[in-house]
Motif scaffolding. Structure first.
Motif, PDB file in Angstrom:
ATOM      1  N   UNK A 101       0.842  -1.194   0.000  1.00 59.50           N
ATOM      2  CA  UNK A 101       0.000   0.000   0.000  1.00 59.50           C
ATOM      3  C   UNK A 101       0.879   1.247   0.000  1.00 59.50           C
ATOM      4  N   UNK A 102       0.351   2.366  -0.444  1.00 63.29           N
ATOM      5  CA  UNK A 102       1.179   3.571  -0.584  1.00 63.29           C
ATOM      6  C   UNK A 102       1.958   3.922   0.687  1.00 63.29           C
ATOM      7  N   UNK A 103       1.332   3.672   1.838  1.00 68.79           N
ATOM      8  CA  UNK A 103       1.981   4.037   3.083  1.00 68.79           C
ATOM      9  C   UNK A 103       3.183   3.156   3.415  1.00 68.79           C
ATOM     10  N   UNK A 130       6.496   4.676   3.881  1.00 70.11           N
ATOM     11  CA  UNK A 130       6.637   5.841   4.746  1.00 70.11           C
ATOM     12  C   UNK A 130       6.523   5.501   6.222  1.00 70.11           C
ATOM     13  N   UNK A 131       6.183   4.270   6.530  1.00 66.85           N
ATOM     14  CA  UNK A 131       6.180   3.931   7.943  1.00 66.85           C
ATOM     15  C   UNK A 131       7.559   3.390   8.283  1.00 66.85           C
ATOM     16  N   UNK A 146      10.566   0.917   6.867  1.00 65.33           N
ATOM     17  CA  UNK A 146       9.879   0.771   5.582  1.00 65.33           C
ATOM     18  C   UNK A 146       9.580  -0.694   5.320  1.00 65.33           C
TER      19      UNK A 146
END
Lengths: 333, 333
Positions: B275-277, B280-281, B284
């Motif tokens: 998923x796009x996130x 960014x978490x 990674x």
DNA sequence: AGAGTTATGGCGACCATTTACGACGTTTCA
DNA sequence: TGAAACGTCGTAAATGGTCGCCATAACTCT
């Protein structure tokens, strides 16, 4: 496929009577009602939607225009809109405006041309005048996430300026004085309003707004990445960053973590929107709650009440609220 | 509002000729064509959509049924579907199935009843038999994220079993032997397929599948939280965790971080969906790419080609691929 | 000139709703 | 008893673009 004519023949009544039974707004004796109902059941009769729409000039559909469908923002809103309208047998037609004036207007035309009974619009690029004029046309509209004084009764929105104010105020209360800001695109209304709130909070605390500590991002993760790099490169000192939405916070934090920084110990962050992910990324985001799903629901209910004449109670307005989690911390002295 | 009759009067031609001009599938001389076009422009004529649908029995609409609208998964898919269909002037009607058989069937009825020309279905609870029967009905359907052999030409899907295999294989290659698994709901096809892949990878490497190291989550963040707590409580040793989707990974990791663990140093994670996130978490996510947006696009193009007879080339199939980022690490010895 | 092709008109079917109008029949009340 | 009121139901027309079928024309080509 059985038609209303077949039903009337089988039931031994006229077309008008069958119609009266279906649209229970006229007096029909219980006996004939049952006859008609029985005939409809026997023929597995389903009214032809196209003919219904033609004759009644009503399609039972609502057009929903949003800026984008991907991203974490619009999903919950769409979900609530769909659920509320579906419950009343209305269907939802979607269109995407891409925050571009021409595309937004084209989408409005598209939805109206398709016979939508009403529109729910989340538009950013189009002018107030256009929307005011549109609201005087034959197709009712509701605006989400935008406030226009002349048509305020059709606006369902959150006070973005107050939200921006609360975000910065929270940091000020935690002792921060040098607060950077990563804004959304300046051509979007909500981005400007949030920034206005930030500036008001600074001003009320006697602090000057430093344009060099403000970066215009794109509301996406990369915007936060770019903003953070810009801020570090600027050489200016700052102890906290407000981002105009949570996606940019996550991008900004990811830059800091890559540099080995400790968040929030070395830098505090406040976001905006309180997207579902906000509580699962590390550190958990302190952010401004944006009840976008409730706004979607309210828009749908407003239409059900005012356009489709359902007897429904529409909720009252809401305010932005700060959700304090972990990404913002008292400034160490 | 001007009607086709008004146009024919003004242009001095018959109704049929006006219709022929609009639906350019018949021979009309250039001279009359121009006359009609001029009359239409002068009257600002717009065909009545309802009448068109009634007469042609075609609404130029496609129904899209998804399990949910919130969450990071369906947004990109909807976006591609909308864009592809909109480009050909088809509109998209949405419905939500909530992974419940009754609701899914009800939604299908709803969309068909509303006169959709075709359906794109992402359904999980409904049986294969139901879908096979539905595919023989008058309304064409395309299935996303599901494979049924008897109607394979209408299935657009990713090999979930292979994806599950790749996730676990990646960890095995990194030296992990004790691998826990947090599954999606067992009543969902894709969850079972992903788990099958996991088990095959273990088997091919001579490792036994331990049911106690497998937790059935709900595909949401909380599922990862619950799964992680269960795994820790089990007392069983493990050095890596595969989660059946990225949302559960983020929930699982958040539990570990709260316990002060270092990820991936102390525990490796592999997710699914990309998923796009995911990038960014922190850390990674290493995950399996799931090109759900491309599948949406393919479904839309398939319909344009096969239902609306557009001359469009439909893309070929895709395979799941591992995206190695930071959340999985070579096992320290 | 005759045959073939192209252009156009006419017409009916598609089908549920709405409205206006009128015809019954029954009830109510003076 | 008579008239008014009301409930019930039927008739008929308008809504409006498309498509297929058939009938004419009006061309074009040998």
């Amino acid at each position: 496929m059985a038609t209303i004519y077949d039903v009337s023949q089988l039931a031994g009544v006229s077309l008008a009577t069958v119609s009266r039974v279906m649209n229970k707004n006229a007096n029909v004796s219980e006996k004939t009602r049952q006859k008609v109902l029985a005939a409809m059941a026997q023929l597995d009769y389903k009214p032809n939607t196209f003919a219904q729409s033609l004759a009644s000039n009503c399609s039972n559909s609502v057009g929903v225009l949003v800026s984008q469908l991907d991203g974490p923002y619009y999903g919950p809103m769409m979900a609530e809109i769909e659920a509320s309208l579906r419950a009343e047998n209305k269907h939802v037609i979607i269109a995407v405006g891409h925050s571009n004036a021409a595309t937004e207007m084209d989408s409005v035309e598209f939805l109206i041309g398709r016979g939508c009974d009403a529109l729910i619009l989340d538009v950013e690029a189009v002018s107030d005048e256009y929307l005011i004029e549109l609201s005087q046309g034959p197709t009712p509209i509701v605006l989400i996430n935008r406030y226009i004084a002349q048509i305020s009764d059709r606006c369902i929105y959150l006070n973005n300026e107050l939200g921006g104010y609360l975000a910065t105020e929270h940091l000020l209360k935690l002792g921060h004085q040098e607060i950077a800001y990563i804004s959304g695109p300046k051509n979007k209304h909500d981005a400007c309003e949030r920034l206005d709130g930030h500036m008001r909070a600074l001003a009320e605390h006697g602090l000057a707004f430093d344009p060099q500590l403000c970066f215009e991002g794109n509301y996406k993760e990369e915007g936060g990445v770019d903003g953070m790099r810009y801020l570090f490169a600027s050489g200016k000192p700052f102890t906290a960053v407000v981002c105009a939405n949570d996606q940019m916070v996550s991008g900004a934090i990811s830059v800091c973590l890559e540099l080995g920084m400790k968040i929030p110990e070395q830098l505090s962050f406040v976001g905006y929107d309180n997207i579902p992910f906000a509580r699962y990324i590390s550190p958990k985001l302190t952010t401004i709650n944006n009840p976008i799903h409730e706004m979607g629901k309210m828009a749908a209910l407003w239409l059900l009440k005012n356009v489709f004449k359902n007897d429904i109670e529409v909720m009252s307005v809401f305010s932005p609220e700060l959700v304090a989690r972990e990404s913002a911390k008292q400034l160490a002295r």
